[in-house]
Design a protein around this motif. Sequence first.
Motif, short mmCIF file in Angstrom:
data_model
loop_
_atom_site.label_atom_id
_atom_site.label_comp_id
_atom_site.label_asym_id
_atom_site.label_seq_id
_atom_site.Cartn_x
_atom_site.Cartn_y
_atom_site.Cartn_z
N LEU A 103 0.81 -1.21 0.00
CA LEU A 103 0.00 0.00 0.00
C LEU A 103 0.84 1.26 0.00
CD1 LEU A 103 -2.91 -0.81 2.50
CD2 LEU A 103 -3.07 -0.52 0.02
N GLN A 104 1.75 1.37 0.97
CA GLN A 104 2.48 2.63 1.12
C GLN A 104 3.30 2.96 -0.11
OE1 GLN A 104 2.00 4.72 3.77
NE2 GLN A 104 3.02 6.12 2.35
N ASN A 105 4.03 1.99 -0.62
CA ASN A 105 4.84 2.23 -1.80
C ASN A 105 4.00 2.52 -3.04
OD1 ASN A 105 7.51 2.34 -1.01
ND2 ASN A 105 7.92 0.18 -1.39
N THR A 106 2.92 1.76 -3.21
CA THR A 106 2.13 1.93 -4.42
C THR A 106 1.37 3.25 -4.42
OG1 THR A 106 0.31 0.63 -3.48
CG2 THR A 106 1.91 -0.54 -4.86
N VAL A 107 0.73 3.58 -3.30
CA VAL A 107 0.00 4.85 -3.22
C VAL A 107 0.99 6.02 -3.27
CG1 VAL A 107 -1.49 6.30 -1.78
CG2 VAL A 107 -1.95 3.85 -1.97
N GLY A 108 2.09 5.92 -2.51
CA GLY A 108 3.08 6.99 -2.51
C GLY A 108 3.67 7.20 -3.89
N THR A 109 3.97 6.13 -4.61
CA THR A 109 4.54 6.26 -5.94
C THR A 109 3.52 6.80 -6.93
OG1 THR A 109 5.97 4.36 -5.47
CG2 THR A 109 5.84 5.07 -7.76
N ALA A 110 2.26 6.47 -6.75
CA ALA A 110 1.22 7.00 -7.63
C ALA A 110 1.16 8.53 -7.52
CB ALA A 110 -0.13 6.39 -7.28
N VAL A 111 1.22 9.05 -6.29
CA VAL A 111 1.20 10.50 -6.11
C VAL A 111 2.49 11.12 -6.63
CG1 VAL A 111 0.91 12.38 -4.45
CG2 VAL A 111 -0.34 10.25 -4.12
N GLN A 112 3.62 10.47 -6.39
CA GLN A 112 4.88 10.97 -6.93
C GLN A 112 4.86 10.99 -8.46
OE1 GLN A 112 8.09 8.68 -5.24
NE2 GLN A 112 7.91 9.66 -3.24
N SER A 113 4.20 10.01 -9.06
CA SER A 113 4.08 9.99 -10.53
C SER A 113 3.35 11.22 -11.03
CB SER A 113 3.32 8.73 -10.98
OG SER A 113 4.01 7.55 -10.63
#
Length: 228
Positions: A70-80
């Motif tokens: 969760l943390q990596n995927t959601v965080g990376t989505a916002v960073q994208s």
Amino acid sequence: MAAPLSDAVVIDAFRRVDRLLSPAVIRLARPPALPQEERDRWWGERLPRVAAVVSAAPRFLGRLADLLPLQNTVGTAVQSLVVLGVAQEHGVTDPAERVSLLARVLVARDLPPDRVEPLLVHAKGTYREDALGAPGRRGPVRTIWRASRILARIDDALDARPKGRLHHRALANLPVVGVLGGYAAEQEALRRAANRAVAVLEGRVSREPRIRPPGWQTPHASPSTGSG
């Protein structure tokens, strides 16, 4: 031990993320009349103050957020979203260049556009409607959530994404209150992602990023002295 993710898998994931987030990026783009540095700073400083709330949301689960993808995927989505925003401000519209930038900034993969381009053609257009539904205007949270689901395919590579300060990340491991540390960590991570994107686009990766926190002063600048 799982085999390393191939470049093709990484490119395919970021291709889909680019197509999904591009409409939101265009809506958020700053007026072109503003100076370039001011537009970059908006993506690197002002937007993260709001976007970090979404990035840190999984931290309500504390340490469990790290055990689940969760943390990596959601965080990376916002960073994208932030990285694509910086690309938009710099006039980068070619899909291969945008995917190359996402890969370089977010997962530390040096994939130049000429290597990305042939893999963009593969199965082009077959994913978006089947998996995400018919095109239309989606809410920002729903869009980020859908992007995070795409990025779950390359979760093993997402540990390379920009991170916040260590003490904030340590606080983020606590249940419920961890969202405070998570917010601070993700805000800093978003700023670093924007910085790195600007540095890559301007060809000065090893130099000091241009987007600087408030109150930053050039290390060699002499303090002003008053007369008298």
